[in-house]
Design a protein around this motif. Sequence first.
Motif, PDB file in Angstrom:
ATOM      1  N   VAL A   1      11.413  -6.005  -2.663  1.00 49.33           N
ATOM      2  CA  VAL A   1      10.001  -5.691  -2.526  1.00 49.33           C
ATOM      3  C   VAL A   1       9.732  -5.048  -1.163  1.00 49.33           C
ATOM      4  CG1 VAL A   1       7.696  -6.706  -2.389  1.00 49.33           C
ATOM      5  CG2 VAL A   1       9.308  -7.518  -4.091  1.00 49.33           C
ATOM      6  N   LEU A   2      10.447  -5.483  -0.159  1.00 49.47           N
ATOM      7  CA  LEU A   2      10.215  -4.974   1.194  1.00 49.47           C
ATOM      8  C   LEU A   2      10.362  -3.450   1.294  1.00 49.47           C
ATOM      9  CD1 LEU A   2       9.491  -5.592   4.098  1.00 49.47           C
ATOM     10  CD2 LEU A   2      11.909  -6.034   4.532  1.00 49.47           C
ATOM     11  N   PRO A   3      11.400  -2.842   0.688  1.00 50.97           N
ATOM     12  CA  PRO A   3      11.478  -1.369   0.775  1.00 50.97           C
ATOM     13  C   PRO A   3      10.255  -0.671   0.178  1.00 50.97           C
ATOM     14  CG  PRO A   3      13.562  -2.255   0.033  1.00 50.97           C
ATOM     15  CD  PRO A   3      12.582  -3.394   0.051  1.00 50.97           C
ATOM     16  N   TYR A   4       9.706  -1.200  -0.915  1.00 48.79           N
ATOM     17  CA  TYR A   4       8.523  -0.603  -1.528  1.00 48.79           C
ATOM     18  C   TYR A   4       7.295  -0.748  -0.632  1.00 48.79           C
ATOM     19  CZ  TYR A   4      11.343  -0.313  -5.711  1.00 48.79           C
ATOM     20  OH  TYR A   4      12.339  -0.019  -6.598  1.00 48.79           O
ATOM     21  N   VAL A   5       7.173  -1.890   0.018  1.00 53.33           N
ATOM     22  CA  VAL A   5       6.053  -2.103   0.942  1.00 53.33           C
ATOM     23  C   VAL A   5       6.162  -1.122   2.113  1.00 53.33           C
ATOM     24  CG1 VAL A   5       5.020  -3.736   2.566  1.00 53.33           C
ATOM     25  CG2 VAL A   5       5.714  -4.496   0.287  1.00 53.33           C
ATOM     26  N   LEU A   6       7.375  -0.974   2.647  1.00 53.67           N
ATOM     27  CA  LEU A   6       7.562  -0.043   3.757  1.00 53.67           C
ATOM     28  C   LEU A   6       7.286   1.401   3.328  1.00 53.67           C
ATOM     29  CD1 LEU A   6      10.755  -1.574   5.399  1.00 53.67           C
ATOM     30  CD2 LEU A   6       8.384  -1.708   6.204  1.00 53.67           C
TER      31      LEU A   6
END
Length: 102
Positions: A1-6
């Motif tokens: 999820v973190l890559p999508y948030v970034l």
Amino acid sequence: VLPYVLLLIGFTRAEMAGGLAWLRKPTLVSLGSASFSMYILHLPVSLVVSFLCLKALGTDTGGLVAVLNIGLAVLVALGGQRFLEGPTRKWMNRALRGGATA
């Protein structure tokens, strides 16, 4: 999820700085509008193309079949957006505002 948030944060910052004007090009806007149609229609289109290629070419795999699948799916989605979704959306908006007749 973190890559999508970034990624989302990066695009938001770039948009605020005016760096994503290329995303507002008419061709990209049309493809974006037709993306839901493509999501819905890509499997039936793929099945038809694979069947026809199997009958005509003897195979349903390969680069030509992939190009035909993608190309036809995009064309069908754009056509669905232009001739079905767009007019239906306009009609529904008029109907909700009380201006449509049956």
